[in-house]
Write an enzyme that holds these catalytic residues in place. Structure first.
Site, PDB file in Angstrom:
ATOM      1  N   SER A 128      76.790   3.295   6.757  1.00 12.74           N
ATOM      2  CA  SER A 128      77.239   3.586   5.265  1.00 12.74           C
ATOM      3  C   SER A 128      76.531   2.934   4.178  1.00 12.74           C
ATOM      4  CB  SER A 128      78.566   3.169   5.652  1.00 12.74           C
ATOM      5  OG  SER A 128      79.432   3.324   4.120  1.00 12.74           O
ATOM      6  N   HIS A 136      83.732   8.229   4.284  1.00 13.62           N
ATOM      7  CA  HIS A 136      83.225   8.864   5.393  1.00 13.62           C
ATOM      8  C   HIS A 136      84.142  10.308   5.903  1.00 13.62           C
ATOM      9  CE1 HIS A 136      80.023   6.024   5.468  1.00 13.62           C
ATOM     10  NE2 HIS A 136      81.194   5.261   5.740  1.00 13.62           N
TER      11      HIS A 136
END
Length: 309
Positions: A86, A195
């Site tokens: 991420s 996400h």
């Protein structure tokens, strides 16, 4: 025989994380550079109150990752590849030479603001432990709906998965997962639903902010945790950085790729060791800078460099 530097994402943060970094010139220079790029003192952003902000968390993780990796490089560490989970992908791209650190800091600040503004409350992420992907996806299909969005977000290991969505929807999924045999359902310290498609609009806005940013071919191998593949084209890497907030994390597949590419040692940047525990499931050796002295980490990296020579 090669070394992979790994950079953690949100959830790894902890109060005082920047103040606990090694006392090294590269660390001090990076923290100063961060403050200058942002127009505020980054060292004021790692206390418990500040870390309730997605912006502060992401900037602290970026600074900690880049500062520590730069210190290792300055002391002769020779990594062969990078991978970031991420927000960690931004630090990985900086260390690989794809994007300048000043640009990365400003983009990460924007990234955090876009995510916070999109979902200021009522959303988050939850780790589901002990259940495989198939059964969890079946539960998600039962709960997910327009009024109760919930998605599979992170595939960290075969039975370590993370979901994202509304608090109510995640609570329902957690209850059903536990009834189906999951060992635990634990909220993650992330205040936004990362996400998953809920952040598609924010990702599109961030992608536009990359216009005019200078990009360079990577000096190290770059493994994308969103694509679970190696990326060489700097334009493709930038697109991956912009959109990874809205794409599932395929960390386990990324580690399998790293092993197939002969990575043997994974070195996790501060502040935590979650990626190290995951790395030990796949790679011959994995260590966390937060758990070891820098000179000990360098010994391991030098050993890998000699073995690869």
């Amino acid at each position: 025989m090669s070394t992979l530097l790994t950079f953690p994402g949100q959830g790894a943060q902890r109060p005082g994380m920047l103040h606990a970094l090694p006392d090294h010139p590269s660390v001090h220079e990076t923290l100063t550079q961060t403050s200058e790029a942002l127009g505020r003192d980054v060292l004021s952003m790692d206390d418990a109150a500040s870390l309730t902000s997605t912006v502060s968390v992401q900037l602290c993780l970026l600074a900690a990752g880049v500062a520590t990796a730069r210190a290792l490089l300055a002391e002769g560490g020779r990594p062969d590849a990078v991978a970031g989970l991420s927000i960690g992908a931004f630090a990985a791209a900086v260390i690989a030479g794809v994007i300048a650190y000043d640009d990365a800091a400003r983009l990460v600040a924007l990234r955090g603001r876009l995510m916070e503004e999109a979902y200021p409350q009522g959303y988050g992420m939850t780790a589901i432990l002990g259940l495989e992907r198939g059964p969890l996806e079946a539960i998600l299909a039962l709960v997910h709906g327009e009024a109760s969005p919930v998605y599979l977000a992170n595939l960290n290991a075969p039975t370590q998965l993370v979901i994202a969505g509304t608090h109510d929807a995640m609570a329902r999924v957690s209850a059903l997962a536990l009834a189906a045999g999951a060992h635990a359902a634990k909220p993650v310290a992330i205040a936004v639903p990362s996400h998953c498609p809920l952040l598609d609009d924010a990702a599109t806005k961030l992608a536009r902010a990359f216009d005019g940013i200078a990009l360079h071919r990577p000096r190290l191998r770059v493994f994308s945790a969103s694509a679970a593949r190696e990326l060489r084209d700097p334009v493709r890497i930038a697109a991956d950085l912009a959109h990874n907030m809205a794409m599932p994390v395929r960390w386990h597949e990324t580690l399998l790729l790293a092993r197939a590419c002969e990575m043997r040692l994974a070195v996790e940047m501060p502040p935590g060791n979650v990626l190290t525990r995951l790395g030990k499931l796949v790679l011959p050796e994995a260590v966390a800078c937060a758990d070891m002295r820098m000179d000990s980490v360098l010994v391991l990296m030098h050993r890998e460099s000699r073995g690869a020579a």
